[in-house]
Design a protein around this motif. Structure first.
Motif, PDB file in Angstrom:
ATOM      1  N   GLY B 228       0.832  -1.197   0.000  1.00 35.66           N
ATOM      2  CA  GLY B 228       0.000   0.000   0.000  1.00 35.66           C
ATOM      3  C   GLY B 228       0.867   1.246   0.000  1.00 35.66           C
ATOM      4  N   SER B 269      -2.962 -11.639  -1.524  1.00 36.67           N
ATOM      5  CA  SER B 269      -2.992 -12.068  -0.117  1.00 36.67           C
ATOM      6  C   SER B 269      -3.236 -10.915   0.844  1.00 36.67           C
ATOM      7  N   ILE B 270      -3.355  -9.697   0.304  1.00 36.55           N
ATOM      8  CA  ILE B 270      -3.536  -8.536   1.172  1.00 36.55           C
ATOM      9  C   ILE B 270      -5.023  -8.283   1.394  1.00 36.55           C
ATOM     10  N   PRO B 271      -5.489  -8.329   2.646  1.00 32.82           N
ATOM     11  CA  PRO B 271      -6.870  -7.942   2.889  1.00 32.82           C
ATOM     12  C   PRO B 271      -6.980  -6.432   2.703  1.00 32.82           C
ATOM     13  N   ARG B 272      -7.905  -5.998   1.877  1.00 34.08           N
ATOM     14  CA  ARG B 272      -7.925  -4.585   1.506  1.00 34.08           C
ATOM     15  C   ARG B 272      -8.991  -3.805   2.234  1.00 34.08           C
ATOM     16  N   SER B 273      -8.676  -2.545   2.531  1.00 32.79           N
ATOM     17  CA  SER B 273      -9.647  -1.716   3.230  1.00 32.79           C
ATOM     18  C   SER B 273     -10.548  -0.988   2.246  1.00 32.79           C
ATOM     19  N   ASP B 274     -10.207  -1.014   0.963  1.00 34.87           N
ATOM     20  CA  ASP B 274     -10.988  -0.238   0.002  1.00 34.87           C
ATOM     21  C   ASP B 274     -11.992  -1.090  -0.772  1.00 34.87           C
ATOM     22  N   ARG B 275     -12.036  -2.381  -0.506  1.00 39.95           N
ATOM     23  CA  ARG B 275     -13.045  -3.207  -1.156  1.00 39.95           C
ATOM     24  C   ARG B 275     -13.221  -4.505  -0.378  1.00 39.95           C
ATOM     25  N   ASP B 276     -14.332  -5.195  -0.623  1.00 45.42           N
ATOM     26  CA  ASP B 276     -14.545  -6.474   0.043  1.00 45.42           C
ATOM     27  C   ASP B 276     -13.639  -7.523  -0.572  1.00 45.42           C
ATOM     28  N   LEU B 280      -9.613 -14.560   0.273  1.00 39.97           N
ATOM     29  CA  LEU B 280      -8.229 -14.144   0.477  1.00 39.97           C
ATOM     30  C   LEU B 280      -7.331 -15.257  -0.021  1.00 39.97           C
TER      31      LEU B 280
END
Ligand SMILES: Nc1ncnc2c1ncn2[C@@H]1O[C@H](COP(=O)(O)OP(=O)(O)OP(=O)(O)O)[C@@H](O)[C@H]1O
Ligand SMILES: Nc1ncnc2c1ncn2[C@@H]1O[C@H](COP(=O)(O)OP(=O)(O)OP(=O)(O)O)[C@@H](O)[C@H]1O
Ligand code: SF4
Ligand SMILES: [Mg+2]
Ligand SMILES: [Mg+2]
Lengths: 332, 346
Positions: B228, B269-276, B280
């Motif tokens: 990010g 593998s990155i859980p994202r804060s900008d989308r569901d 994963l």
């Protein structure tokens, strides 16, 4: 909406610490100031916020690992804070914790097998032979080879230790797990392994979680509802997609906009973020966020905003949403 | 990657040109490479991100360039490390000291360990200037104050005589940046400067670095494990795995077409804060330790696209036919004449 399994009301914890040199004075750290939230059966409730906002204190107080000053905690209908020793013993089996660094909570001289068997023996849930078998099952469940039982904590990597920490939390078959930053400090590829493991366990064991993290991405992935904390208070609560799509509290929005996402086409707007998190010893008057808030009004400096319930699951503590002061129109 | 003349000086557009850098450590009686054959060129004014997971060799790459790898434990070899017409790989210790003060500065992750707890902030920044610039005490103090203002320490003047412990983590990191900038370096090496900070403070520091770069025109190597942060800040990105660069490209290109299987897997593998994130992705296994590196592709045992050949033969960092500035170290991805497009979570 699933039934509540954990109801926290006005939970409060202030620490008295002696600070200062050469004339130490007792100061009060307002770690937790009357927070309330509800965790529903089989769901994960996220607690998010920056360092020192009181997340760990909340997790520890609700398990009575430290005694809160006041408030109430009700677990599956049973009041926790004034439970007697026998009730508390039964509750401890059902409420477990996973720490960020399980290494610090594992005895370095004890083999993993013994560490995992211990709670089973202490709670009289198994004899030695049964415990040995259960340890093997637990290790398999968290994806560790059975040989791990004969080894010591220092022989494992960070990700493996977290698996062991999770196995230990599962040993007594809990209903609720407080996970305090369970994947912080792990590499992305290991973090996703642990998150997938926790998610699988959540589903197969129908576990409920209080899930503490400072990483919004992790919260969005793992949780169904969340609370945002700032200086010992909850400033916003709501269901996951809603809070992310339309944050109400200006601090929630700041936090979201400051979280970097792996996409160069959506660079965040950084310039607007003012100041640092003030000290929990002397929180700013009125709304604690007002010195950093782009929408602060005169009333924000004077009065702590009361809780405004938007609907059954959504609420916010901000004057912008309190009809008496701001009306409901926060400029984005 | 654009080919450069194999010998001689770095072409003028490069601030730094690293060729064939290998750094090894002595472990249990043998030497093992922790950085292997790393080559990259940093353009003037450019921000190059070095990204990868723990232990992949990011810090040791930076320390090798700075000549700071401890001599008793480590051995640095390079075809060349060209900076301002000099080969740092062959420079004397005296020369390196000069370069570190004047040409290339470094900022580390934990500011507390690099600040002296018993000296005031103002004194420490001034000392750096006196030492490297030969300024008088008074001039150094004036310049130090100016720089502390520049990195936006609020009321820098009244805090000039404060001690490090009186500063927050974010403020200490600003001081470290101030010290690194004091001598107006050509290149800033920033090794995870925001990893220990809260996101709102990280955002402020990243913005500060962007601004300082604009003002001073310096080039930057930014080390991080956070993709990010890479997307926020970098012009170009080198992804490292097990001591090697496995992929290097312009930032937009890398995120649009992550081509090495490791880069692709990492991004998913990155859980994202900008989308569901419905599903994963996860990379099985873990990075091999430097003492047990497999032959061939170091990622092979975790790779979903592995061919038999991958574990037998060493891969080169090779440009893609369709995008020559985008290079990848992977048999499969550089040989596929029509590389299948990788779609990350469309
Ligand atoms: N035992 C203690 N004695 C005194 N102060 C404490 C104690 N534990 C926590 N605090 C203080 O209480 C506040 C809340 O701390 P807490 O650990 O709950 O924060 P946190 O949100 O978990 O932060 P982090 O993200 O850094 O883990 C902080 O100001 C902290 O310094
Ligand atoms: N003094 C040393 N002796 C032996 N091995 C070392 C030494 N210093 C570093 N290494 C090894 O070199 C490798 C690269 O280390 P380096 O510090 O460059 O990693 P990194 O990419 O910066 O990781 P991190 O993200 O954890 O900072 C690691 O495997 C590390 O264990
Ligand atoms: S109450 Fe006022 S200061 Fe606090 S967040 Fe809302 S608008 Fe900002
Ligand atoms: Mg904590
Ligand atoms: Mg490092």
């Amino acid at each position: 909406m699933p039934d509540p399994i954990l109801q926290i009301t006005d939970l409060k914890k202030h620490f008295h610490v002696r600070r200062g040199f050469p004339n130490p004075k007792t100061v009060i750290v307002r770690a937790l100031d009357e927070i309330s939230f509800t965790v529903r059966k089989g769901t994960a409730f996220g607690l998010v916020g920056e360092s020192g906002c009181g997340k760990s204190t909340a997790g520890r107080c609700l398990l009575r690992l430290i005694e809160p000053d006041s408030g109430s905690v009700v677990f599956d209908g049973v009041p926790v804070l004034n439970a007697d020793t026998t009730t508390m013993r039964a509750l401890r089996r059902r409420m477990q914790i996973v720490f960020q660094d399980p290494y610090s909570s594992l005895n370095p001289r004890k083999r993993i097998g013994a560490a995992l068997a211990e709670p089973l023996l202490v709670h009289g849930m198994a004899n030695r032979a049964e415990a040995r078998e259960r340890v093997r099952d637990l290790l398999a469940e968290v994806g560790m080879p059975k040989e791990a039982a004969d080894r010591f904590p220092h022989e494992f990597s960070g990700g493996q230790r977290q698996r062991i920490g999770i196995a230990r939390a599962l040993a007594l078959g809990p209903d609720l797990v407080v996970a305090d930053e369970p994947v912080s400090g792990l590499d992305v590829s290991i973090q996703s392994q642990i998150l997938l493991l926790l998610k699988r366990l959540k589903d197969t064991h129908h576990l409920s979680f209080v899930f503490i993290s400072h990483d919004l991405g992790v919260i969005r992935y793992f949780c169904q509802e969340m609370a945002v904390m700032y200086l010992g208070r909850i400033v916003e609560i709501g269901p996951i997609p809603d809070v992310f799509e339309e944050p109400l509290h200006p601090y929630t929005r700041t936090l979201r906009d400051a979280s970097p996402v792996p996409d160069p086409t959506s660079k965040s707007i950084f310039t607007k973020i003012e100041g640092e998190v003030p000290s929990a010893v002397k929180p700013p008057s009125g709304c604690h966020f007002h010195p950093r808030c782009p929408h602060a009004m005169p009333v924000c400096r004077e009065v702590y905003p009361r809780w405004t319930a938007i609907d059954a699951r959504r609420g916010v503590a901000c004057h912008l949403f309190d009809d008496e002061h701001g009306g409901r129109d926060p400029a984005p | 990657m654009a080919r450069r003349p194999a010998n001689g000086q770095a072409p003028a557009q490069f601030a730094l040109d690293v060729r064939g850098l290998t750094t090894s450590f002595y472990v249990g009686g043998k030497w093992f490479p922790a950085v292997r054959d790393v080559s990259f060129a940093l353009k003037r004014h450019e921000t190059l991100a070095l990204v990868g997971e723990s232990g992949c060799g990011k810090s040791m790459t930076a320390m090798s360039i700075m000549g700071l790898v401890p001599k008793d434990a480590g051995r640095v070899k390079a075809e060349a490390i060209l900076f301002e017409g000099q080969d740092l790989a062959r420079a004397s210790e005296a020369k390196m000291r000069e370069v570190r003060g004047d040409g290339i500065s470094m900022v580390f992750q934990e500011p507390m360990t690099s600040l002296n707890p018993v000296l005031t902030i103002g004194f420490q920044v001034s000392e750096a200037l006196r030492h490297h610039r030969g300024l008088s005490r008074r001039d150094a103090a004036a310049r130090a104050l100016h720089i502390l203002d520049q990195v936006k320490i609020p009321s820098a003047k009244s805090r000039f005589n404060d001690y490090p412990h009186q500063f927050s983590g974010g403020m200490r990191q600003r001081v470290m940046i101030a010290m690194a900038l004091a001598c107006q370096p050509k290149i800033l090496l920033a090794d995870e400067p925001t990893t220990a900070l809260d996101v709102t403070i990280q955002a402020q520091i990243l913005e500060l670095l962007r601004e300082l770069k604009r003002e001073t025109g310096m080039a930057m190597i930014f080390i991080t494990h956070n993709l990010g942060v890479v997307a926020e800040l970098a012009d170009r990105v080198a992804v490292m795995y097990a001591g090697q660069i496995v992929e290097i490209a312009e930032v937009a290109e890398l995120f649009a077409r992550p081509t090495h299987p490791y880069t692709e897997a990492l991004l998913r593998s990155i859980p994202r804060s900008d989308r569901d994130t419905a599903e994963l992705y996860t990379i099985p296994g873990q990075v091999p330790p430097i003492t047990r590196m497999p032959p061939g592709c170091k990622f092979a045992d975790r790779c979903a696209y592995r061919l038999d050949r991958c574990q037998a033969e060493e891969q080169q960092l090779a440009p893609l036919a369709k995008a020559p500035a985008h290079a990848v170290r992977c048999w499969r991805r550089t040989e596929e004449t029509q590389p299948e497009m990788v779609v990350v979570d469309a």
